[in-house]
Structures are given as structure tokens and as C-alpha cells.
Design a protein around this motif. Structure first.
Motif, PDB file in Angstrom:
ATOM      1  N   PRO A  13      45.142 -13.938  11.641  1.00 20.38           N
ATOM      2  CA  PRO A  13      45.386 -14.835  12.779  1.00 20.38           C
ATOM      3  C   PRO A  13      46.149 -16.088  12.363  1.00 20.38           C
ATOM      4  O   PRO A  13      46.861 -16.685  13.176  1.00 20.38           O
ATOM      5  N   GLY A  55      49.211 -17.409  14.363  1.00 16.70           N
ATOM      6  CA  GLY A  55      49.168 -18.780  14.880  1.00 16.70           C
ATOM      7  C   GLY A  55      50.279 -19.641  14.319  1.00 16.70           C
ATOM      8  O   GLY A  55      50.869 -20.467  15.036  1.00 16.70           O
ATOM      9  N   MET A  78      44.806 -13.224  20.819  1.00 17.60           N
ATOM     10  CA  MET A  78      44.893 -14.673  20.621  1.00 17.60           C
ATOM     11  C   MET A  78      46.309 -15.167  20.858  1.00 17.60           C
ATOM     12  O   MET A  78      46.535 -16.211  21.497  1.00 17.60           O
ATOM     13  N   ALA A  79      47.290 -14.420  20.365  1.00 19.85           N
ATOM     14  CA  ALA A  79      48.690 -14.818  20.520  1.00 19.85           C
ATOM     15  C   ALA A  79      49.079 -14.896  21.988  1.00 19.85           C
ATOM     16  O   ALA A  79      49.798 -15.817  22.402  1.00 19.85           O
ATOM     17  N   VAL A 117      47.159 -15.591  24.518  1.00 14.94           N
ATOM     18  CA  VAL A 117      46.548 -16.780  25.130  1.00 14.94           C
ATOM     19  C   VAL A 117      47.293 -18.048  24.709  1.00 14.94           C
ATOM     20  O   VAL A 117      47.648 -18.890  25.547  1.00 14.94           O
ATOM     21  N   VAL A 118      47.546 -18.197  23.407  1.00 10.70           N
ATOM     22  CA  VAL A 118      48.205 -19.408  22.905  1.00 10.70           C
ATOM     23  C   VAL A 118      49.640 -19.510  23.408  1.00 10.70           C
ATOM     24  O   VAL A 118      50.108 -20.586  23.780  1.00 10.70           O
ATOM     25  N   TYR A 119      50.349 -18.382  23.434  1.00  9.18           N
ATOM     26  CA  TYR A 119      51.736 -18.397  23.913  1.00  9.18           C
ATOM     27  C   TYR A 119      51.798 -18.817  25.377  1.00  9.18           C
ATOM     28  O   TYR A 119      52.684 -19.581  25.788  1.00  9.18           O
ATOM     29  N   PHE A 121      45.283 -26.131  21.323  1.00 13.30           N
ATOM     30  CA  PHE A 121      45.637 -24.715  21.368  1.00 13.30           C
ATOM     31  C   PHE A 121      45.089 -23.968  20.156  1.00 13.30           C
ATOM     32  O   PHE A 121      44.656 -22.816  20.264  1.00 13.30           O
ATOM     33  N   GLY A 147      42.734 -20.860  20.347  1.00  8.94           N
ATOM     34  CA  GLY A 147      43.138 -19.618  19.704  1.00  8.94           C
ATOM     35  C   GLY A 147      42.071 -19.079  18.763  1.00  8.94           C
ATOM     36  O   GLY A 147      41.822 -17.866  18.729  1.00  8.94           O
ATOM     37  N   THR A 166      39.298 -17.594  20.811  1.00  5.48           N
ATOM     38  CA  THR A 166      39.755 -16.335  21.400  1.00  5.48           C
ATOM     39  C   THR A 166      39.752 -15.212  20.366  1.00  5.48           C
ATOM     40  O   THR A 166      39.287 -14.101  20.627  1.00  5.48           O
ATOM     41  N   TYR A 167      40.268 -15.507  19.175  1.00  2.00           N
ATOM     42  CA  TYR A 167      40.356 -14.489  18.122  1.00  2.00           C
ATOM     43  C   TYR A 167      38.980 -13.970  17.731  1.00  2.00           C
ATOM     44  O   TYR A 167      38.744 -12.747  17.711  1.00  2.00           O
TER      45      TYR A 167
END
Length: 470
Positions: free
Chosen positions: A285, A289, A410-411, A413-415, A431, A435, A438-439
Motif C-alpha cells: 500500500p 499511496g 484504497m487507491a 478511495v484516495v484518488y 487522505f 487510505g 481503508t486498506y
């Protein structure tokens, strides 16, 4: 777990302390400090020659023998030789470092070797939890001295002084927990240390090659300012790798003891599988990230550091490969096959040196990052090959895949957050937290093995985890 938590504290504290140093010293002087510490690290390798690995191995498996005193005697002798060589080479060293620091370097070397010896003995005596606590103690002590001195205007000298004092404090505290026989060691004790060190010395060179060969080569071709940015990118990449390092460090004495008592058993195979399953837990991650918000995070260190964005991604990927490689080599060392790790390390060191010189000369710091990544890939391939010749290697592709899938979630959500929300630094830090939640939440749902591992390592039972055993 204690080892990991201590490394986490160290990494976070180091992250904060480094920000202060980079913003106070500036890129050029911080780069000079980095070069001095890199030279120190190589001086430590020359003063050790695999002795620490030999001591750790023999102490971990021994029921007799006085390997602590034998190791101390050898270490003192090696230090005297290397310190003399540094003194003779002082004009060239000072010119290379861009700072008259040879005498300081000799003093730092003594302090670091004592601290390294203390940690090695503690690890060999199965006191990894005690050894692990020395790192946060050292960094805290270092920062307490280092930051005020740097802010007060002592510059690189203040940074080096704090580095030395932190090492002294940790060594003194760690030495309290060491137990040893004060009698003189036998000739056989020295012989058994030599029999292991003659192969393991290259492991130390390999480790240091991976960590700082690129820095030493960069000093020949680029300015100290670029070295400062490169080192920051490397530090961030290493931050994600702490869990994998903690696993290998914790499992070594356990595998060593098992193999000395039972040989290469199914339990050893299982421990290697666990190490491979969790080596990428944080760095997978971390790579994703870093791709999404690494450019903003680098700005924390000051203006101009965001130029290291692509360097950060390449070095993080290199750390991922090296993390898996390390589990294979740690297992080979623990089952008393340093001859195989010697072969791997010899190829790795030679390839890393040649690639760094060639690529850095042609492509600058991007070449150094590519050389480091290719070397890690080569080492991983060789590590798997040689490990599979002496032990059954069960690669947990399913667990690694679930970690990658959780990182992908996770990506997303963060994106989405970065697309629809402002890119200010405080929000990006938020963020990062979102992230991470989420991960691990996604991984908790996806992986039964991860749920079980979490439940087994908690000091209490959480009702929502009970179903994970069903």
C-alpha cells in the motif's frame, strides 16, 4: 510485535526529526551530513566483516562457548585497524565528504560499533524485544540533542554530535541486559566465529550496498543538494519497509534454534511462508499511496524536495523486492547455510556496484534508482533459487494478492478524494489516514489469515473477531 512497534515509533520520530534538519540545514548541508553518515556506515562494514552475524548465530544456538567475549576481542582489533586506515586517508576523506570530519568519523565509528555489538548479543540471546526498544531510545536521545544544536546554528557539527550522543545512550542502556561469562574464551570459540563470519561478511556488505552504494556513487557525479532529495526519498521508501525488516529480525533466532535442534523441519518451512506473507503488508500500500500523493508528501521537507517524486516510486519498488529477498536470505543464514547467501551476496554486490557506476554516470540520480531496483530484483531471484534447493518454499501468492487487491481498493478511495478535494498538505495527510484505514479494513474482510493473525496477537479478545475462527 514489540520490534515492529519500536521501529514504527523510530520511523515516525525520524520522519519528524528529518523535517527539522532539512528545513534548518538546507539541502546542501543536509546532503553533506548524509554523505558523512554513509561513509560511517561503510567504515562499520570494514570494522565488522560479518562478525555481528557470526556472534548472533553462535550465541542463539549455543549451550556452551564464550562467544560474547570472543566477539568483543575480535571487534576491538578490527576497530583499531580501520581507525588507523581512516586517519591515514583523512586528506582524501575530507575532500570527498566536503567537511573536515575524519576525527569525528573515527569517534562515531567507535560508538556505533559498541551499539551494534550490544544489539547483536541481545538478538542472539533471544532478547529481540529489548534490542528493539534501543532504537527509539537512541533516536529520541539523538533528537533531543541534535535539533537544538542545529537550530542554535551549529550546523553539520551539531547534527553529528546528536547522532553520537544518541548512540552512546542506547549502548549504555542495552549493555545492562546482556549476560556473559567473564572468563577468557577458548580457541574453538574464535574458530567457530570465523567459520561463520567467513561467509556472512558479504551479507553485511550486501546490505550496506543496497542501502547506500547509490549515495556514495551519487557523491561522485551530482551535488549534495540532489543527494539530500534522494536520501529523503529513500527514507520514505524505507519507512514502508519496517514491517518486513522486523519480521526477518524476529524470526532469525527462532529459525536458528529450530534448525540446530530439529534440522530443516516443517515448522521452519511454515515460518518462511509467514515471513513472505507479511513482508509486503505495509510496503505494497505504501507504493500505491506514494504514487497517488508522494509529490505532496515530499513538500513537507521543504521547497524543491518534490522533484524526488519518481525517485521515491522507484526506490519504494526496490524496497518491496528487497523485503522479499531478505526473508529468503535470513532463512538460509538461520539454517546455517551462509555459503549460499555468500554466493547471492557476491553477485548482488558486484551487480549493484557496476550498475550504479554505469547508470549514474549516464543518467544521474534516475540511473542510481534504476540500478538499485535491478539489483534488488536480481537478489530476489537468486534468493528464491538457492532457498528452494535446500528447503520447501511455499510462496503465499493468495495472501500477497489480497494485499494488492486491498491496496487497489484504497487507491480508488484516495484518488476520488484527491480528484474532488483541494490538494493542500493538511488534506493530503488526512487522505493518508483514510487510505490506511481503508486498506486494513479491506484486507481484514478479504483475508481470513490476516484476521486470524490479528486476533492471535491482540492481548484481549474482540467479539467481532470470534467469527474469524469459524
Amino acid at each position: 510485535m514489540i520490534d515492529f512497534l519500536s521501529r514504527l515509533v523510530v520511523s515516525f520520530s525520524g520522519f519528524v526529526a528529518t523535517i527539522v534538519l532539512t528545513r534548518t540545514l538546507g539541502q546542501a548541508r543536509y546532503g553533506t551530513y548524509v554523505v558523512i553518515i554513509s561513509v560511517l556506515a561503510w567504515a562499520m562494514i570494514a570494522s565488522n566483516l560479518g562478525l555481528d552475524q557470526a556472534i548472533k548465530k553462535r550465541v542463539s544456538e549455543a549451550t556452551d562457548g564464550n562467544y560474547v567475549i570472543a566477539g568483543a576481542i575480535v571487534q576491538i582489533g578490527l576497530y583499531v585497524i580501520v581507525a588507523g586506515c581512516l586517519w591515514l586517508a583523512s586528506p582524501y576523506l575530507n575532500a570527498y565528504m566536503g567537511f573536515d570530519a575524519t576525527l569525528i568519523l573515527i569517534g562515531l565509528l567507535a560508538v556505533r560499533l559498541v551499539g551494534n555489538f550490544v544489539r547483536t548479543v541481545l538478538n542472539g540471546q533471544h532478547l529481540v524485544h529489548v534490542s528493539s526498544l534501543l532504537s527509539p531510545i537512541e533516536l529520541t536521545s539523538r533528537s533531543i540533542v541534535q535539533i537544538p544544536l542545529v537550530i542554535a546554528g551549529f550546523g553539520v557539527t551539531g547534527a553529528v554530535a546528536g547522532y553520537a550522543i544518541g548512540a552512546v545512550v542506547a549502548a549504555l542502556i542495552g549493555s545492562y541486559f546482556i549476560s556473559f561469562d567473564p572468563s577468557l574464551p577458548s580457541r574453538q570459540d574464535f574458530t567457530r566465529l570465523k567459520s561463520y563470519a567467513q561467509f556472512s561478511w558479504l551479507a553485511s556488505v550486501k546490505g550496506r550496498t543496497f542501502l547506500s552504494m547509490d549515495t556514495l556513487v551519487l557523491a561522485l557525479f551530482v551535488s549534495n543538494s540532489l543527494i539530500a532529495v534522494y536520501e529523503i526519498a529513500w527514507n520514505l521508501a524505507s519507512l514502508f519497509a519496517i514491517f518486513g525488516s522486523s519480521i526477518s529480525r524476529t524470526l532469525f533466532p527462532e529459525i536458528s534454534q529450530l534448525s540446530s535442534e530439529e534440522g530443516v523441519s516443517g515448522e521452519v518451512v511454515g515460518l518462511l511462508r509467514v515471513a513472505l506473507a507479511y513482508a509486503g503488508l505495509f510496503i505494497i500500500p505504501g507504493l500505491v499511496g506514494g504514487t497517488l500523493v508522494g509529490d505532496i508528501i515530499l513538500q513537507i521537507y521543504g521547497p524543491g524536495y518534490d522533484t524526488g517524486y519518481y525517485i521515491l516510486l522507484m526506490l519504494t519498488f526496490a524496497r518491496l523486492l528487497y523485503g522479499y529477498q531478505r526473508q529468503f536470505l535470513t532463512t538460509l543464514d538461520a539454517i546455517d547455510r551462509p555459503d549460499l547467501t555468500f554466493r547471492i551476496n557476491a553477485v548482488f554486490v558486484a551487480a549493484n556496484l557496476v550498475l550504479n557506476l554505469a547508470f549514474t554516470w549516464q543518467f544521474g540520480w534516475y540511473g542510481a534508482a534504476v540500478a538499485t531496483t535491478l539489483s534488488a530484483a536480481l537478489g530476489l531471484t537468486l534468493g528464491y533459487y538457492y532457498a528452494s534447493t535446500v528447503i520447501t518454499v511455499d510462496i503465499p501468492f493468495d495472501e500477497i494478492g489480497k494485499q494488492a487487491l486491498a491496496a487497489g481498493i484504497m487507491a480508488g478511495v484516495v484518488y476520488s478524494l484527491r480528484t474532488f478535494v483541494d490538494d493542500s498538505l493538511p488534506l493530503v495527510l488526512l487522505f493518508v489516514g483514510v487510505g490506511a484505514v481503508t486498506y486494513f479494513s479491506a484486507l481484514f474482510v478479504l483475508s481470513h489469515e490476516f484476521r486470524t493473525t490479528v486476533a492471535d496477537n491482540l492481548p484481549f479478545r474482540i467479539p467481532t473477531l470470534v467469527w474469524s475462527y469459524l
